[in-house]
Design an enzyme around this catalytic site. Structure first.
Site, PDB file in Angstrom:
ATOM      1  CB  CYS A 384      -0.959   0.002   1.186  1.00 59.61           C
ATOM      2  SG  CYS A 384      -2.189  -1.324   1.111  1.00 59.61           S
ATOM      3  CB  ALA A 385       3.988   2.290   0.146  1.00 61.15           C
TER       4      ALA A 385
END
Length: 466
Positions: A384-385
């Site tokens: 999630c980056a």
């Protein structure tokens, strides 16, 4: 402006000073899992950065309270009054844990993501937001209704400060502005120069919110000492169960905005008007943004975790974790095919979060083999980056890759990485097993065949052992 690891307010500890410190008891420490090659092994939970196992102390505290569960703020009965006291005492415990200033508010939310979306909902309409591309999506994406400046990934802590100062220098100093920054990267584990970033923000008339989701479980966080305006974190990374989070900090923007959710608890007084409408007087306390029946057990579990970490001696826990970090990094350094991902370099201080790629391996295949053949749980994907991973891997935005669902077959390169993460409940044996497993997989290969199913690499149960 000089930058050092002290800028994040981390305690000065010796890596060797607390070598005998034992891991804190956590749920699941004795769980066994089957191996695809036969037999069972105690599960090595090395995915703390996603969700840390709950402390046994937290679970025991919640179990002791459960028979006394009652409605909060809404009942005259004994259990309701007891639960209300427990809820508000938990707020005070969290405030103390975070080193809040006297006028700060502690608001309970569902998660870090919820906390930052709450803050995004209350910032002034003309607010400018400055956020690094290195942030987790929880702090990268909520600012959709604001004027957002995305800052390129810095390669040193000094560059992080300089980049922010240049960006802030070009803004109207009289308008509201907010800087959002992580305390510890969820990808590299590296500590950011929070105190100096806060100083830069305030020097240019901006405020700053600290995403402490990865920092708070590994290091003390002091709002007043760091001079940040807000801190956000999640209970499920702080050794508490899912479903609770915190936004703590300055009250003015929170009080001046409409409630994040409208409903019971947020309203102080509601009355019908003669024209048929409704007049509402909202609370000015934290209750303004806590509409609905609160997650009392989740809140209490966060407070219990805060107490447990404090009473265990955070300095000792930090020292022990740093010893594990050194052991993992030394083990990975002995495998030439392994590349550890980093923004600030090998000497940068970091928490127990390490991401890497392995030459000749698809990361999903490698993580699947760690699980199926060694009983080790890690994370693979983009964490999630997405922008940060693409920067670290030198990829283009159009390159294939999706968080948690790599599409490449075993052996094919894909845009994802492997993340090992650990903390206060990690036994030494789990770290040693992981280091050994990495070396064996790279030198000897997997013992089983794997295939892609539903976007994930899994053991091919119909295949014979290699």
């Amino acid at each position: 402006m000089s930058v050092s690891s002290a800028a994040v307010n981390t305690p000065a500890v010796s890596v060797e000073s607390d070598a005998e410190t034992a891991p804190l008891p956590v749920l699941g420490k004795d769980v066994t899992v089957p191996l695809v090659t036969g037999g069972e092994v105690t599960y090595a939970a090395l995915d703390y950065a996603a969700s840390a196992p709950a402390l046994q102390r937290v679970w025991d505290d919640v179990a002791a309270y459960a028979p006394y569960y009652g409605s909060v703020h809404r009942g005259a009965g004994y259990l309701s009054q007891l639960s209300t006291d427990l809820f508000e005492n938990s707020r005070a415990t969290v405030a103390e844990f975070l080193g809040c200033r006297p006028d700060d508010q502690v608001i309970f939310t569902r998660s870090t993501t919820d906390s930052l979306n709450l803050l995004a909902a209350v910032i002034p309409a003309d607010c400018e937001v400055f956020v690094y591309e290195t942030e987790h999506h929880a702090s990268l994406l909520p600012w959709r209704d604001a004027r957002v400046t995305y800052l390129n990934a810095p390669r040193t802590p000094q560059q992080a400060v300089e980049t922010l100062e240049r960006a802030l220098a070009g803004r109207d100093p009289h308008g509201p502005a907010l800087v959002c920054v992580t305390g510890a990267s969820n990808v590299t584990g590296e500590l950011w120069p929070v105190r100096e970033l806060a100083a830069a923000a305030h020097a240019h008339g901006a405020r700053i919110v600290l995403d402490a989701a990865q920092l708070a479980p590994h290091h003390p966080v002091d709002i007043a000492g760091l001079d940040v305006d807000w801190v956000a974190f999640s209970g499920h990374k702080l050794y508490a169960p899912f479903g609770s989070g915190v936004l703590a900090g300055r009250a003015d923007w929170l009080q001046d905005s409409e409630p994040y959710l409208a409903g019971g608890g947020a309203s102080k007084k509601v009355a019908r008007r003669t024209d048929g409408g409704v007049d509402v007087e909202w609370h000015t306390t934290a209750a303004r943004h806590e509409a609905g029946s609160p997650n009392v057990i989740g809140v209490y579990s966060i407070a219990s975790a805060c107490k447990a970490l404090t009473e265990a001696g955070f300095d000792k826990l930090v020292a022990r974790e740093q010893r594990l970090v050194a052991r993992v990094r030394a083990g990975l350094a002995e495998v030439p095919e392994v590349k550890v991902l980093s923004l600030f370099g090998d000497d940068a201080p970091r928490v127990g979060v390490i991401s890497f790629v392995v030459e000749g391996w698809n990361s999903s295949h490698f993580a699947a083999a760690l699980s199926a053949e060694y009983g080790i749980g890690v994370r693979d994907g983009l964490f999630c980056a997405h922008p940060l991973i693409r920067t670290l891997l030198g990829s283009e935005p159009q390159d294939p890759g999706e968080c948690g669902a790599p599409e490449a077959e075993p052996g094919e390169r894909s845009l994802n990485a492997i993340r090992v993460s650990f903390g206060a409940g990690t036994p030494d044996e789990h770290v040693d097993r992981f280091v050994r497993a990495v070396g064996e997989l790279v030198s000897e290969g997997a013992q089983w065949k794997y295939r892609t199913e539903g976007g994930r690499c899994v053991p091919d149960r119909g295949a014979a052992q290699l």
